[in-house]
Design a protein around this motif. Structure first.
Motif, PDB file in Angstrom:
ATOM      1  N   TYR A 477       0.833  -1.196   0.000  1.00 16.94           N
ATOM      2  CA  TYR A 477       0.000   0.000   0.000  1.00 16.94           C
ATOM      3  C   TYR A 477       0.877   1.259   0.000  1.00 16.94           C
ATOM      4  O   TYR A 477       0.642   2.189  -0.766  1.00 16.94           O
ATOM      5  CB  TYR A 477      -0.951  -0.004   1.203  1.00 16.94           C
ATOM      6  CG  TYR A 477      -1.869   1.179   1.206  1.00 16.94           C
ATOM      7  CD1 TYR A 477      -2.928   1.249   0.301  1.00 16.94           C
ATOM      8  CD2 TYR A 477      -1.671   2.238   2.081  1.00 16.94           C
ATOM      9  CE1 TYR A 477      -3.766   2.356   0.265  1.00 16.94           C
ATOM     10  CE2 TYR A 477      -2.503   3.355   2.053  1.00 16.94           C
ATOM     11  CZ  TYR A 477      -3.548   3.408   1.142  1.00 16.94           C
ATOM     12  OH  TYR A 477      -4.363   4.509   1.110  1.00 16.94           O
ATOM     13  N   PHE A 478       1.917   1.265   0.819  1.00 22.96           N
ATOM     14  CA  PHE A 478       2.741   2.474   0.905  1.00 22.96           C
ATOM     15  C   PHE A 478       3.802   2.566  -0.182  1.00 22.96           C
ATOM     16  O   PHE A 478       4.304   3.645  -0.463  1.00 22.96           O
ATOM     17  CB  PHE A 478       3.353   2.605   2.303  1.00 22.96           C
ATOM     18  CG  PHE A 478       2.331   3.028   3.306  1.00 22.96           C
ATOM     19  CD1 PHE A 478       1.777   4.291   3.229  1.00 22.96           C
ATOM     20  CD2 PHE A 478       1.888   2.162   4.290  1.00 22.96           C
ATOM     21  CE1 PHE A 478       0.799   4.704   4.124  1.00 22.96           C
ATOM     22  CE2 PHE A 478       0.919   2.557   5.195  1.00 22.96           C
ATOM     23  CZ  PHE A 478       0.367   3.822   5.114  1.00 22.96           C
ATOM     24  N   LEU A 479       4.116   1.459  -0.807  1.00 19.37           N
ATOM     25  CA  LEU A 479       5.041   1.509  -1.947  1.00 19.37           C
ATOM     26  C   LEU A 479       4.475   2.418  -3.037  1.00 19.37           C
ATOM     27  O   LEU A 479       5.212   3.133  -3.713  1.00 19.37           O
ATOM     28  CB  LEU A 479       5.261   0.092  -2.492  1.00 19.37           C
ATOM     29  CG  LEU A 479       6.373  -0.098  -3.530  1.00 19.37           C
ATOM     30  CD1 LEU A 479       7.732   0.262  -2.934  1.00 19.37           C
ATOM     31  CD2 LEU A 479       6.392  -1.539  -4.032  1.00 19.37           C
ATOM     32  N   GLY A 480       3.139   2.421  -3.185  1.00 14.34           N
ATOM     33  CA  GLY A 480       2.492   3.259  -4.197  1.00 14.34           C
ATOM     34  C   GLY A 480       2.078   4.625  -3.675  1.00 14.34           C
ATOM     35  O   GLY A 480       1.303   5.330  -4.323  1.00 14.34           O
ATOM     36  N   ASP A 481       2.573   5.013  -2.499  1.00 12.80           N
ATOM     37  CA  ASP A 481       2.204   6.302  -1.902  1.00 12.80           C
ATOM     38  C   ASP A 481       3.227   7.367  -2.293  1.00 12.80           C
ATOM     39  O   ASP A 481       4.427   7.111  -2.222  1.00 12.80           O
ATOM     40  CB  ASP A 481       2.157   6.148  -0.376  1.00 12.80           C
ATOM     41  CG  ASP A 481       1.431   7.299   0.286  1.00 12.80           C
ATOM     42  OD1 ASP A 481       1.879   8.463   0.124  1.00 12.80           O
ATOM     43  OD2 ASP A 481       0.422   7.042   0.963  1.00 12.80           O
ATOM     44  N   PRO A 482       2.747   8.580  -2.700  1.00 13.39           N
ATOM     45  CA  PRO A 482       3.686   9.657  -3.062  1.00 13.39           C
ATOM     46  C   PRO A 482       4.665  10.005  -1.940  1.00 13.39           C
ATOM     47  O   PRO A 482       5.718  10.585  -2.184  1.00 13.39           O
ATOM     48  CB  PRO A 482       2.774  10.852  -3.358  1.00 13.39           C
ATOM     49  CG  PRO A 482       1.400  10.304  -3.529  1.00 13.39           C
ATOM     50  CD  PRO A 482       1.337   8.967  -2.863  1.00 13.39           C
ATOM     51  N   LYS A 483       4.308   9.610  -0.707  1.00 13.92           N
ATOM     52  CA  LYS A 483       5.189   9.885   0.439  1.00 13.92           C
ATOM     53  C   LYS A 483       6.606   9.338   0.194  1.00 13.92           C
ATOM     54  O   LYS A 483       7.589   9.933   0.627  1.00 13.92           O
ATOM     55  CB  LYS A 483       4.579   9.223   1.691  1.00 13.92           C
ATOM     56  CG  LYS A 483       5.383   9.408   2.964  1.00 13.92           C
ATOM     57  CD  LYS A 483       5.192  10.787   3.548  1.00 13.92           C
ATOM     58  CE  LYS A 483       5.930  10.936   4.877  1.00 13.92           C
ATOM     59  NZ  LYS A 483       5.802  12.307   5.395  1.00 13.92           N
ATOM     60  N   LEU A 572      -0.164 -11.625 -16.936  1.00 16.21           N
ATOM     61  CA  LEU A 572      -0.836 -10.687 -16.046  1.00 16.21           C
ATOM     62  C   LEU A 572      -0.880  -9.321 -16.715  1.00 16.21           C
ATOM     63  O   LEU A 572       0.128  -8.868 -17.271  1.00 16.21           O
ATOM     64  CB  LEU A 572      -0.075 -10.592 -14.726  1.00 16.21           C
ATOM     65  CG  LEU A 572      -0.671  -9.578 -13.763  1.00 16.21           C
ATOM     66  CD1 LEU A 572      -1.775 -10.220 -12.944  1.00 16.21           C
ATOM     67  CD2 LEU A 572       0.389  -8.980 -12.873  1.00 16.21           C
ATOM     68  N   GLU A 573      -2.045  -8.688 -16.653  1.00 21.15           N
ATOM     69  CA  GLU A 573      -2.178  -7.349 -17.221  1.00 21.15           C
ATOM     70  C   GLU A 573      -2.671  -6.398 -16.139  1.00 21.15           C
ATOM     71  O   GLU A 573      -3.657  -6.690 -15.464  1.00 21.15           O
ATOM     72  CB  GLU A 573      -3.178  -7.384 -18.373  1.00 21.15           C
ATOM     73  CG  GLU A 573      -3.322  -6.049 -19.080  1.00 21.15           C
ATOM     74  CD  GLU A 573      -4.470  -6.062 -20.083  1.00 21.15           C
ATOM     75  OE1 GLU A 573      -4.276  -5.542 -21.188  1.00 21.15           O
ATOM     76  OE2 GLU A 573      -5.559  -6.587 -19.751  1.00 21.15           O
ATOM     77  N   ILE A 574      -1.975  -5.279 -15.961  1.00 23.50           N
ATOM     78  CA  ILE A 574      -2.438  -4.267 -14.999  1.00 23.50           C
ATOM     79  C   ILE A 574      -2.799  -3.011 -15.780  1.00 23.50           C
ATOM     80  O   ILE A 574      -1.959  -2.425 -16.457  1.00 23.50           O
ATOM     81  CB  ILE A 574      -1.357  -3.953 -13.934  1.00 23.50           C
ATOM     82  CG1 ILE A 574      -1.000  -5.222 -13.152  1.00 23.50           C
ATOM     83  CG2 ILE A 574      -1.863  -2.859 -12.980  1.00 23.50           C
ATOM     84  CD1 ILE A 574       0.050  -5.026 -12.070  1.00 23.50           C
ATOM     85  N   ARG A 575      -4.070  -2.608 -15.708  1.00 24.59           N
ATOM     86  CA  ARG A 575      -4.514  -1.437 -16.466  1.00 24.59           C
ATOM     87  C   ARG A 575      -4.599  -0.196 -15.607  1.00 24.59           C
ATOM     88  O   ARG A 575      -4.580   0.916 -16.116  1.00 24.59           O
ATOM     89  CB  ARG A 575      -5.916  -1.711 -17.029  1.00 24.59           C
ATOM     90  CG  ARG A 575      -5.931  -2.807 -18.052  1.00 24.59           C
ATOM     91  CD  ARG A 575      -7.364  -3.228 -18.247  1.00 24.59           C
ATOM     92  NE  ARG A 575      -7.627  -3.714 -19.582  1.00 24.59           N
ATOM     93  CZ  ARG A 575      -8.847  -3.921 -20.048  1.00 24.59           C
ATOM     94  NH1 ARG A 575      -9.903  -3.642 -19.308  1.00 24.59           N
ATOM     95  NH2 ARG A 575      -9.031  -4.403 -21.256  1.00 24.59           N
ATOM     96  N   ASP A 576      -4.730  -0.375 -14.299  1.00 29.46           N
ATOM     97  CA  ASP A 576      -4.942   0.775 -13.425  1.00 29.46           C
ATOM     98  C   ASP A 576      -4.194   0.524 -12.110  1.00 29.46           C
ATOM     99  O   ASP A 576      -4.694  -0.148 -11.220  1.00 29.46           O
ATOM    100  CB  ASP A 576      -6.454   0.939 -13.184  1.00 29.46           C
ATOM    101  CG  ASP A 576      -6.762   2.050 -12.194  1.00 29.46           C
ATOM    102  OD1 ASP A 576      -5.811   2.709 -11.720  1.00 29.46           O
ATOM    103  OD2 ASP A 576      -7.946   2.240 -11.873  1.00 29.46           O
ATOM    104  N   TYR A 577      -2.992   1.094 -12.019  1.00 27.37           N
ATOM    105  CA  TYR A 577      -2.135   0.804 -10.861  1.00 27.37           C
ATOM    106  C   TYR A 577      -2.663   1.435  -9.575  1.00 27.37           C
ATOM    107  O   TYR A 577      -2.544   0.855  -8.503  1.00 27.37           O
ATOM    108  CB  TYR A 577      -0.694   1.258 -11.131  1.00 27.37           C
ATOM    109  CG  TYR A 577       0.073   0.291 -12.016  1.00 27.37           C
ATOM    110  CD1 TYR A 577       0.031   0.389 -13.404  1.00 27.37           C
ATOM    111  CD2 TYR A 577       0.838  -0.733 -11.460  1.00 27.37           C
ATOM    112  CE1 TYR A 577       0.727  -0.502 -14.213  1.00 27.37           C
ATOM    113  CE2 TYR A 577       1.537  -1.624 -12.262  1.00 27.37           C
ATOM    114  CZ  TYR A 577       1.485  -1.507 -13.630  1.00 27.37           C
ATOM    115  OH  TYR A 577       2.164  -2.389 -14.418  1.00 27.37           O
ATOM    116  N   GLN A 578      -3.246   2.640  -9.676  1.00 29.94           N
ATOM    117  CA  GLN A 578      -3.800   3.243  -8.455  1.00 29.94           C
ATOM    118  C   GLN A 578      -5.069   2.499  -8.033  1.00 29.94           C
ATOM    119  O   GLN A 578      -5.386   2.405  -6.853  1.00 29.94           O
ATOM    120  CB  GLN A 578      -4.054   4.738  -8.646  1.00 29.94           C
ATOM    121  CG  GLN A 578      -2.793   5.608  -8.435  1.00 29.94           C
ATOM    122  CD  GLN A 578      -2.176   5.480  -7.039  1.00 29.94           C
ATOM    123  OE1 GLN A 578      -2.858   5.582  -6.028  1.00 29.94           O
ATOM    124  NE2 GLN A 578      -0.867   5.235  -6.983  1.00 29.94           N
TER     125      GLN A 578
END
Ligand code: ZN
Length: 681
Positions: A477-483, A572-578
């Motif tokens: 969760y925090f890996l994708g945080d702008p922090k 595996l396909e990821i279309r929306d990372y957020q």
């Protein structure tokens, strides 16, 4: 407890960071045969150590190398005789008349013996058969004038003799049926257990009776102990170890470290287990030194009764840059806790981050060589852990070597969906892997709280899977945080996607290469990874799936050639990372609720639905694709060579590392320069 055992983790690391283009000239890949691959590891920052620290590392590395013979003998009483006969023949190649094919079979066997420190596979513990015959070996030795004890012939060639190093088979005498040399000939399991029971120490600060000894029968048929010490069993090797520990003393960085070395010297000289306890306590307390080491009888996996320690050594020093990274994360522990997706009533009001210590390995020896753990967590005595704590470290330069060596092995070309994903992974994959581990260890496990009255063991057999999922999700969760960008830990708001793709691909697909066809997932970390991936796949927005598994023709497929059928594979396909991040957050909130409330029924449901069962069809496809890559599942290392300069007074003036020695040359040199034990001990 104990060393993180290697093969599984190592294999995981190789999978985790497979395949990125080579960036440096350092040659990581050294040799490959059977299911084994030899790598080289770099020792970054060694040149930045002071001369005193370098000298200390050097002396400790000599103390490490002098113990090599001990492990061979512990692994089997014929191993030294076998190794020496093989090496003598190897060095007289010019006198042997044989085909290249025969010689190569012989060389491969010798390389395998070196890898396993004996004649049994280091991981499966089964005796491996040579691909040459006894007749060939006998004839070749005659031609080369190599003498050997004929007792080694059935030990090498008869599959029924000493077939298992350590057996765990139900209903058989574990001692009599194990080839390991922790018990003398004829000693039975019942006799050994009776001896241990009679000598057990039940005091508050118990001695680890049997840690440093072999049990044998004397002439009267009584069980007696032969203690590993100077003047005792393996004394010829331990004398040299002690010599170099004494040399190391003059370079100790501080009094705490000096005490650690002094206690280890005393223990080797006396074999006194009380001294060993004092050594362990001193070692745990020595936190400020840059240089650290393990040297001695440590892990007990190879003793069928799990009591006697196998000899190992690893010398290392603190990786200051990586340690800074974990300090920064720990310092922000409260911010992470406050901003996680969990319900406020499950949050800790005051959370403390843990600073994980990251180290650089400088030499590997004994049971840490060539195959090695990527983490250390010692001491093993539980009362010392409870009263004085333990040291837990990860070894960054070894992980780094696994990652580098995996570049270009074809793994990511096979399993990642397209070039964009691969390019991003090549750029940021390793960094994301490190950061995710840091977040998991430094803040993930320590976050959240149990509600009053909920016991720690409430989730029973599912506790470790749920706990690992909780820490992993916190990290994701925090890996994708702008922090993280704000803190300077990630370079931009694109980088985290590499970590997200890797985690989902591994959890949903590629980790299955470690599971045998038809089997369920058992191991807690593997369960946790599949739990997260499969839960996400089951909870995506069905109209606009953020992430999904697609079944697609491979890029080389040409639709204009309808005579050649197109090959289809799963990707595996990821279309929306957020969007994926939102799903991680949702699952984190639920896993935290389960933990905080001790909701066993929900934990069981969660694990059984998503973590255990394997999609058979997908599994078979993954296994077939992986097999084609022809990757070696077990890895080990070649050490650097320490080159020392001394002045006229014999004082060390410089220590340099050389990374050019080959696997074969290294082992021949060790056998020539560091082999003090007699054939029979
Ligand atoms: Zn964990």
């Amino acid at each position: 407890m104990s060393n993180y055992k290697l093969p599984i983790l190592l294999f995981g690391a190789a999978l985790l960071f497979a395949c990125q283009p080579k960036q440096s000239a350092f040659q990581y890949n050294v040799d490959k045969f059977y299911d084994l691959e030899l790598l080289r590891y770099d020792v970054p920052e060694f040149d930045s150590l002071s001369l005193q620290q370098k000298s200390l590392v050097y002396c400790l590395s000599e103390a490490a190398l002098w113990g090599r013979d001990i492990l061979y003998d512990q692994n089997g009483r014929y191993n030294l005789r076998i190794r020496r006969a093989l090496e003598a023949l190897y060095l007289n190649k010019d006198k042997v008349q044989c085909t290249d094919q025969e010689w190569s079979a012989f060389e491969k066997y010798l390389k395998r013996v070196w890898f396993s420190n004996g004649i049994h596979h280091h991981y499966s513990e089964d005796k491996f058969p040579p691909e040459f015959t006894q007749e060939w070996f006998v004839e070749a030795c005659a031609q080369a004038g190599v003498e050997y004890d004929p007792a080694i012939l059935p030990v090498i060639f008869d599959p029924a003799v000493m077939s298992k190093r350590t057996t765990a088979q139900d209903g058989v005498d574990l001692v009599l049926n194990s080839a390991g040399n922790y018990y003398g000939e004829g000693v039975t399991q019942a006799e050994a257990e009776a001896w241990y029971a009679a000598h057990k120490d039940d005091s508050a600060e118990p001695l680890w009776i049997g840690l440093n000894s072999q049990l044998v029968k004397n002439e009267k048929g009584e069980i007696v102990e032969r203690v590993y010490k100077v003047g005792g069993l393996y004394g010829e090797a331990l004398e040299h170890v002690v010599y170099w520990l004494k040399e190391a003393l003059q370079y100790a960085e501080n009094d705490a470290q000096k005490l650690v070395i002094e206690k280890m010297i005393e223990f080797n000289e006396t074999g006194d287990l009380k001294t060993f306890n004092e050594y362990c306590i001193a070692w745990v307390k020595d936190l400020d030194s840059r240089v650290d080491y393990v040297n001695g009888f440590t892990e007990t996996y190879t003793d069928p009764l799990g009591i006697t320690g196998t000899w190992e050594s690893m010398v290392n020093f603190k990786d200051l840059k990586a340690t800074k990274r974990t300090q920064l994360i720990s310092k922000n522990a409260q911010w992470f806790e406050d901003h996680s997706t969990t319900d406020p009533k499950y949050k800790k009001e005051e959370v403390k981050g843990v600073t994980a210590k990251v180290i650089t390995a400088a030499i590997l020896a004994g049971d840490c060589y060539p195959a090695t753990p990527i983490g250390i967590n010692l001491p093993n005595a539980s009362w010392i852990r409870k009263e004085y704590g333990s040291k837990s470290v990860t070894i960054d330069n070894l992980t780094h070597a696994y990652n580098e060596a995996a570049k270009g092995n074809g793994f990511n070309e096979e399993f990642m969906i397209n070039d964009d994903v691969r390019a991003r992974y090549n750029k940021y994959g390793a960094l994301c892997g490190d950061l995710h581990t840091d977040l998991h260890e430094c803040v993930g496990h320590g976050s959240g709280k149990l509600l009053p009255g909920v016991s720690k063991g409430a989730l029973k057999e599912h506790a470790s899977t749920i706990e690992e999922a909780r820490a992993d999700l916190f990290g994701l969760y925090f890996l994708g945080d702008p922090k993280l960008v704000e803190l300077g830990l990630l370079p931009n708001e694109e980088a985290y996607k590499a970590g997200y793709y890797q985690q989902m691909m591994n959890g949903a697909m590629t980790q299955l290469v470690r599971i045998e066809p038809g089997k369920d997932i058992e191991e807690a970390h593997m369960r946790n990874r599949q739990l997260i991936a499969n839960w996400v796949l089951a909870h995506v927005d069905s109209a606009h799936p953020e992430v999904r598994i697609v079944y697609e023709p491979v890029p080389t497929c040409n639709p204009n050639h309808d005579d050649v059928p197109c090959e289809y594979k799963h990707f595996l396909e990821i279309r929306d990372y957020q969007g994926l991040r939102r799903l991680y957050g949702e699952l984190l909130a639920e896993i935290q609720r389960i933990t905080s409330e001790g909701d066993y029924a929900a934990a069981k449901e969660m694990v059984e639905t998503y973590a255990v069962k394997v999609d058979q069809e997908l599994h078979q496809e993954i296994l077939a694709r992986y097999k084609k890559l022809n990757l070696a599942p077990y890895k080990g290392f070649v050490n650097p060579v320490y080159k020392v300069k001394r002045n006229a007074n014999g004082e060390i003036t410089d220590v340099k590392l050389d990374f050019t020695e080959s696997y074969i040359d290294q082992h021949l040199r060790y056998s020539r320069d560091y082999s003090p034990l007699p054939d029979v001990n």
